[in-house]
Design a protein around this motif. Structure first.
Motif, PDB file in Angstrom:
ATOM      1  N   SER A 392      16.443  37.247  53.402  1.00 35.47           N
ATOM      2  CA  SER A 392      17.246  38.462  53.593  1.00 35.47           C
ATOM      3  C   SER A 392      18.666  38.123  54.001  1.00 35.47           C
ATOM      4  N   ILE A 393      18.796  37.135  54.895  1.00 37.20           N
ATOM      5  CA  ILE A 393      20.131  36.718  55.319  1.00 37.20           C
ATOM      6  C   ILE A 393      20.898  36.121  54.138  1.00 37.20           C
ATOM      7  N   GLU A 394      20.209  35.327  53.343  1.00 33.42           N
ATOM      8  CA  GLU A 394      20.873  34.741  52.165  1.00 33.42           C
ATOM      9  C   GLU A 394      21.286  35.818  51.184  1.00 33.42           C
ATOM     10  N   HIS A 395      20.414  36.803  50.947  1.00 33.58           N
ATOM     11  CA  HIS A 395      20.755  37.914  50.048  1.00 33.58           C
ATOM     12  C   HIS A 395      21.990  38.641  50.539  1.00 33.58           C
ATOM     13  N   ALA A 396      21.980  38.952  51.818  1.00 36.53           N
ATOM     14  CA  ALA A 396      23.095  39.717  52.363  1.00 36.53           C
ATOM     15  C   ALA A 396      24.395  38.921  52.275  1.00 36.53           C
ATOM     16  N   GLY A 397      24.343  37.648  52.652  1.00 34.24           N
ATOM     17  CA  GLY A 397      25.552  36.840  52.621  1.00 34.24           C
ATOM     18  C   GLY A 397      26.113  36.676  51.222  1.00 34.24           C
ATOM     19  N   GLU A 398      25.254  36.354  50.270  1.00 29.60           N
ATOM     20  CA  GLU A 398      25.720  36.159  48.893  1.00 29.60           C
ATOM     21  C   GLU A 398      26.207  37.462  48.291  1.00 29.60           C
ATOM     22  N   ALA A 399      25.486  38.565  48.560  1.00 27.68           N
ATOM     23  CA  ALA A 399      25.887  39.854  47.996  1.00 27.68           C
ATOM     24  C   ALA A 399      27.231  40.299  48.531  1.00 27.68           C
ATOM     25  N   TYR A 400      27.444  40.163  49.847  1.00 31.59           N
ATOM     26  CA  TYR A 400      28.720  40.550  50.421  1.00 31.59           C
ATOM     27  C   TYR A 400      29.850  39.667  49.883  1.00 31.59           C
ATOM     28  N   HIS A 401      29.573  38.376  49.760  1.00 27.86           N
ATOM     29  CA  HIS A 401      30.612  37.470  49.233  1.00 27.86           C
ATOM     30  C   HIS A 401      30.993  37.874  47.816  1.00 27.86           C
ATOM     31  N   ASN A 402      30.009  38.094  46.991  1.00 34.51           N
ATOM     32  CA  ASN A 402      30.296  38.450  45.598  1.00 34.51           C
ATOM     33  C   ASN A 402      31.040  39.772  45.510  1.00 34.51           C
ATOM     34  N   ALA A 403      30.632  40.757  46.365  1.00 35.61           N
ATOM     35  CA  ALA A 403      31.285  42.053  46.330  1.00 35.61           C
ATOM     36  C   ALA A 403      32.741  41.963  46.767  1.00 35.61           C
ATOM     37  N   ILE A 404      33.008  41.148  47.793  1.00 36.26           N
ATOM     38  CA  ILE A 404      34.384  41.009  48.279  1.00 36.26           C
ATOM     39  C   ILE A 404      35.274  40.380  47.217  1.00 36.26           C
ATOM     40  N   VAL A 405      34.784  39.331  46.574  1.00 35.75           N
ATOM     41  CA  VAL A 405      35.585  38.692  45.513  1.00 35.75           C
ATOM     42  C   VAL A 405      35.844  39.676  44.385  1.00 35.75           C
ATOM     43  N   PHE A 406      34.831  40.431  44.021  1.00 40.83           N
ATOM     44  CA  PHE A 406      34.967  41.392  42.935  1.00 40.83           C
ATOM     45  C   PHE A 406      35.962  42.489  43.302  1.00 40.83           C
ATOM     46  N   LEU A 407      35.874  42.998  44.527  1.00 40.65           N
ATOM     47  CA  LEU A 407      36.790  44.058  44.946  1.00 40.65           C
ATOM     48  C   LEU A 407      38.207  43.549  45.091  1.00 40.65           C
ATOM     49  N   ASN A 408      38.378  42.302  45.518  1.00 45.75           N
ATOM     50  CA  ASN A 408      39.723  41.741  45.596  1.00 45.75           C
ATOM     51  C   ASN A 408      40.370  41.669  44.221  1.00 45.75           C
ATOM     52  N   THR A 409      39.585  41.332  43.231  1.00 46.31           N
ATOM     53  CA  THR A 409      40.114  41.282  41.868  1.00 46.31           C
ATOM     54  C   THR A 409      40.559  42.667  41.425  1.00 46.31           C
ATOM     55  N   TRP A 410      39.735  43.646  41.741  1.00 47.30           N
ATOM     56  CA  TRP A 410      40.093  45.010  41.370  1.00 47.30           C
ATOM     57  C   TRP A 410      41.300  45.504  42.161  1.00 47.30           C
ATOM     58  N   ALA A 411      41.423  45.101  43.409  1.00 49.14           N
ATOM     59  CA  ALA A 411      42.586  45.524  44.199  1.00 49.14           C
ATOM     60  C   ALA A 411      43.871  45.012  43.573  1.00 49.14           C
ATOM     61  N   ASP A 412      43.873  43.736  43.157  1.00 48.89           N
ATOM     62  CA  ASP A 412      45.054  43.176  42.500  1.00 48.89           C
ATOM     63  C   ASP A 412      45.330  43.885  41.189  1.00 48.89           C
ATOM     64  N   LEU A 413      44.255  44.223  40.473  1.00 51.66           N
ATOM     65  CA  LEU A 413      44.416  44.863  39.174  1.00 51.66           C
ATOM     66  C   LEU A 413      44.956  46.281  39.321  1.00 51.66           C
ATOM     67  N   SER A 414      44.448  47.031  40.287  1.00 52.93           N
ATOM     68  CA  SER A 414      44.899  48.424  40.460  1.00 52.93           C
ATOM     69  C   SER A 414      46.311  48.491  41.016  1.00 52.93           C
ATOM     70  N   ASN A 415      46.725  47.465  41.798  1.00 50.80           N
ATOM     71  CA  ASN A 415      48.081  47.463  42.343  1.00 50.80           C
ATOM     72  C   ASN A 415      49.120  47.135  41.281  1.00 50.80           C
ATOM     73  N   SER A 416      48.763  46.328  40.337  1.00 48.88           N
ATOM     74  CA  SER A 416      49.725  45.921  39.308  1.00 48.88           C
ATOM     75  C   SER A 416      49.819  46.940  38.187  1.00 48.88           C
ATOM     76  N   SER A 417      48.701  47.393  37.702  1.00 48.01           N
ATOM     77  CA  SER A 417      48.671  48.381  36.613  1.00 48.01           C
ATOM     78  C   SER A 417      47.251  48.881  36.493  1.00 48.01           C
ATOM     79  N   ASN A 418      47.096  49.889  35.719  1.00 52.69           N
ATOM     80  CA  ASN A 418      45.762  50.429  35.490  1.00 52.69           C
ATOM     81  C   ASN A 418      44.935  49.457  34.672  1.00 52.69           C
TER      82      ASN A 418
END
Length: 899
Positions: A392-418
């Motif tokens: 469970s700890i491994e699931h949570a850690g990996e899932a949060y890590h993957n989500a943060i990286v994914f959201l950071n990519t989207w944050a850069d994308l939404s700030n620059s252009s649609n």
């Protein structure tokens, strides 16, 4: 003879009335003979040693301007002056008559036929002896005897020796025997050579040069072959092996240097042989000074810059062109070897190979995954939940890590252009494996992800995405020693390789459907008749009893649970053989409730989530299920500097490594075991906290990503943020990697046991491109160095053939020590006048020079080739059939030379 006093002149003492520069010539009488003999200054013969001023001499040649002789063979006198007695009627000179007995007039006389047949050798100082008439060669009072012509000829050698002894005083030496030896060997007419001008094949010089030529030819050929073939050395050159990269580099550099040195030695020897043999040929053009400097071009390339005039005079010939080419090749040979022969880390071509991976379970075996989780809480400490807690700890850690990286990519994308609305152009799902390998998934089944088409077909919003992840088992297979792939740590931590594996790819489909409260009611327990509920703190909300699942079963006489308006979308009911999920209650805004135990047969997990009421009043049900896709291949790239990169490459018709290409007609296999792995993941992320209205952060984030349609807008993915289905797929992606680690590479499991403790190897098709230490260029421009290697090899072959065809070697007169010895023992040349200070002038660089051997003594000297070969004065004291003479006669035979 009738008037010998007119045919000889006397040596007059100082003060006799004749000046030191007097050149008065006595007029011959009508009865004098028609020929004239050479005149010689006769010295006073006694035991007294006088010091003479040689600067007062005036020496003249025959009917021409005085010729100045430079270095030549000089004859040293005996240590003491021996009184000479004149031969015949010639009286001796009185030593008291003059302090300088060499002052006198000279008479030019013609040579007799006998004397002109044997002229003096060019290196002898014959011009120091002036013609004298018989009357002038006598005593102090001028009454010398009248010797006959034959007696004068007999005393010729004695007179020359006596004059040379008085003119050039002996030089003191430390070894008394040197004088005797010198007088013994240096007789008039030149010194005979102690060794032959030609050395046989069996001599040490010939053998050593021939051996160096063979060595240079063989190894330069090997170097050229290595550069062309570009062999890969694999494990023969690796860190920790018998030949480390640094040692290999040193060894190759050492061999390259020996090839360069041997090549220079061989070519310079070849060049010296060509020029020396040319200089020996009678009637040939000889060798110029500019050509003698060719060896320096190869040995000292900078000479061509500092003495560029030599190139003008010798560089345009055939031999000059060959030498220039050899000089450039020798100059850059080591550089060429370092660039295209010495081992460098280099990618090879893709090679097909069968790799083997050790497998221990079927896909998504929950028991093996739980037991493999690394934790200090062992089953002995916590027999029931040690593994699941760790997981469970491994699931949570990996899932949060993957989500943060994914959201950071989207944050850069939404700030620059649609961002794009098409799934194929949206950011790919990331993940992490073993903390050192970046994983990149791939969006697949793009035809079912078009929201506009789904809305048109079903009249509702469908957020349907499918994610394929690479097979995690390729990571271990690439490092397995059985596959013999060099790892970065084997190559000083800088190696790389690239694997494309034809294996199945674990995939997950996430489909989220918007439904209003009435449509979702058949799946809500609190809406059923006779439902057991509790009072909620939220007005109007009903809460199910904790053991509500006991009431979840089909109605009597029915096989499946309640039907809904979305059965065909989710494939529920008897038509599809799958049970729908049941949720205990309606979640409030920003909350979610899970269903992880849908009645069998079911292979899916479900999530019920409520978007903000301000956005929509609909509820959203998301279905997650996994399968093994045959439409992908796994690509694994390892770099020593940045770790590994694992990627799924899917739905590419040109990908010959797709699993479907290796196993034609392979089906898409759904996994029922994966649901058991994912339920732990779903609970560890607090996605079920909606039953207590806990307002978990994950649920709130996901609720804000639910697509909606308002104001008749076109249903499509939000270009500024990811959808709920995309984010759920990214967060659950780590379960796909866990489920494929140590799992089968095939779309089936053919073992009787679900897990294998010892494991077994499964082969699979793959292609490999790896960095290994390889010969060959690493950049395109370095291919120019092939020309250097080719030139050296071809030149070596040419020189080797030359040495094979030539029977031994001749003395290389282009070598400084040989040329110095030859020049010292040669007469001076007026054609080099003025060059004694700063070297030859440009017009003197083209003068041809020949090496000449005296036919009598065998003495060898050099002279300009302008006048052709001169027949030397033959000294009958020397054997004309010596070995050196025969070698010279053979080598000097006129023949054609293209070089």
């Amino acid at each position: 003879m009738s008037n010998n006093s007119d045919e000889r002149r006397l040596l007059r003492p100082e003060g006799s009335g004749l000046s030191e520069t007097s050149t008065a010539v006595s007029s011959p009488s009508p009865s004098s003979p028609t020929f004239h003999r050479h005149a010689y200054h006769r010295m006073a013969s006694d035991d007294r040693t006088d010091t003479y001023d040689l600067s007062t001499f005036s020496i003249h040649g025959f009917d021409s301007e005085p010729e100045i002789h430079g270095l030549g063979i000089t004859q040293r006198p005996r240590p003491t002056s021996i009184a000479r007695v004149p031969v015949g009627s010639r009286s001796s000179l009185s030593p008291q008559a003059s302090s300088n007995p060499f002052v006198g007039a000279s008479h030019a006389r013609n040579l007799s036929a006998a004397e002109s047949s044997n002229p003096p050798s060019p290196w002898q100082r014959s011009d120091a002896y002036n013609e004298q008439s018989p009357e002038e060669v006598g005593g102090q009072n001028g009454q010398g005897g009248r010797g006959k012509h034959s007696s004068f000829t007999e005393d010729l050698a004695d007179i020359r020796e006596e004059v040379a002894a008085q003119t050039f005083p002996p030089t003191p030496t430390d070894n008394d025997n040197d004088d005797d030896n010198y007088n013994e060997n240096n007789i008039p007419g030149g010194c005979p050579p102690k060794r032959d001008i030609h050395s046989r094949r069996t001599s040490w010089l010939s053998i050593s040069i021939f051996s160096l030529s063979i060595y240079s030819t063989i190894f330069s050929g090997i170097w050229l072959i290595l550069a062309i073939v570009q062999p890969r050395y694999g494990r023969r050159i690796r860190s920790g092996g018998s030949l480390t990269p640094t040692t290999a580099s040193t060894v190759f550099a050492l061999f390259a240097k020996t090839i360069e040195l041997s090549f220079v030695t061989v070519f310079v020897t070849f060049l010296g042989q060509v020029l020396s043999r040319r200089s020996l040929i009678r009637g040939a053009r000889g060798v110029t000074i500019a050509e003698m400097t060719m060896r320096t071009w190869v040995i000292q390339p900078g000479f061509m810059i500092t003495h560029w005039r030599n190139l003008q005079h010798a560089g345009l010939s055939i031999l000059g062109g060959i030498t220039l080419t050899a000089a450039v090749a020798a100059m850059f040979y080591t550089t060429a070897s370092d660039s295209i022969v010495s081992p460098h880390l280099k990618y090879g071509k893709y090679t097909k190979m069968t790799m083997h991976g050790l497998v221990r379970m079927n896909y998504a075996n929950p028991f093996y995954i739980s037991d493999s989780c690394q934790t200090p809480i062992t089953p002995q400490i916590d027999p029931d939940y040690s593994g699941s807690t760790c997981l469970s700890i491994e699931h949570a850690g990996e899932a949060y890590h993957n989500a943060i990286v994914f959201l950071n990519t989207w944050a850069d994308l939404s700030n620059s252009s649609n961002g794009p609305t098409d799934l194929s152009g949206r950011p790919r799902p990331p993940a992490m494996l073993f903390d050192n390998t970046t994983v990149l998934g791939s969006w697949v089944s793009l035809g079912t992800s078009n929201m506009a088409d789904a809305y048109k077909k079903h009249g509702r919003l469908l957020n349907n995405v499918t994610l394929s992840m690479p097979h995690a088992g390729v990571f271990a297979a690439a490092r397995d020693a059985r596959n013999n792939i060099l790892q970065p740590e084997d190559l000083d931590g800088v190696g790389e390789y690239y694997v494309r594996a034809s294996v199945v790819s674990p995939s997950v489909n996430v489909m989220c459907v918007n439904m209003d409260a009435k449509e979702v009611a058949p799946l809500i327990y609190v809406t059923w008749p006779h439902a057991r509920t509790n009072i909620s703190t939220i007005p109007g909300q009903k809460i199910a009893q904790p053991d509500y699942d006991k009431d979840v079963h089909p109605a009597p006489g029915r096989e499946y649970l309640n039907s809904t308006a979305v059965d065909d979308i989710f494939e529920w009911g008897p038509k599809y053989g799958r049970q729908p999920p049941v949720f205990p209650m309606y979640p409030i805004d920003y909350n979610s409730i899970t269903n992880i135990s849908a009645p069998l047969p079911s292979d899916s997990l479900y999530l019920l989530i409520k978007a903000p009421s301000a956005t929509t009043t609909d509820y959203t049900i998301c279905q997650l299920r996994s399968f093994l896709s045959p439409a992908c291949s796994t690509q694994y790239n390892v770099t020593g500097a940045s770790g590994g990169h694992l990627e799924a490459h899917c739905e590419d018709d040109d990908d010959d490594m797709a699993y479907g290409k290796s196993v034609p007609d392979a089906p898409t296999t759904r996994s029922s075991d994966w649901r058991n792995v994912a339920q732990n993941w779903m609970l560890s992320l607090s996605l079920n906290t909606g039953i207590s209205n806990a307002n978990a952060s994950n649920s709130r984030l996901l609720a804000q990503m639910i697509p909606t349609v308002s104001n008749n807008a076109k249903p499509e993915l939000n270009p500024a943020m990811p959808s709920i289905a995309e984010t759920l797929a990214v967060m659950v992606g780590n379960t796909l990697l866990l489920s494929s680690t140590d799992a089968t590479f095939y779309h089936y499991w053919d073992e009787t046991s679900a897990r294998l403790d010892t494991g077994k190897y499964q082969p699979f098709n793959s292609t490999l491109s790896s960095q290994q230490y390889t010969s060959g260029y690493t950049q395109q421009w370095q291919a120019i160095f092939y020309l250097v290697l080719i030139l050296v090899f071809v030149t070596n072959i040419f020189c080797l053939i030359y040495f094979i065809l030539r029977a031994g070697l001749v003395t290389d007169y282009t070598e400084p020590q040989n040329m110095f010895t030859l020049a010292v023992n040669s007469p001076a040349s007026r054609r080099l006048s003025g060059s004694c200070a700063a070297g030859p002038e440009p017009d003197q660089l083209n003068i041809g020079w020949q090496v000449i051997q005296e036919t009598g003594s065998g003495h060898i000297y050099i002279k300009d080739a302008g006048g052709g070969v001169i027949e030397e004065y033959e000294l009958r004291r020397r054997n004309p059939h010596t070995k050196s003479i025969s070698s010279y006669s053979k080598l000097s035979s006129p023949r054609d030379s293209r070089l």
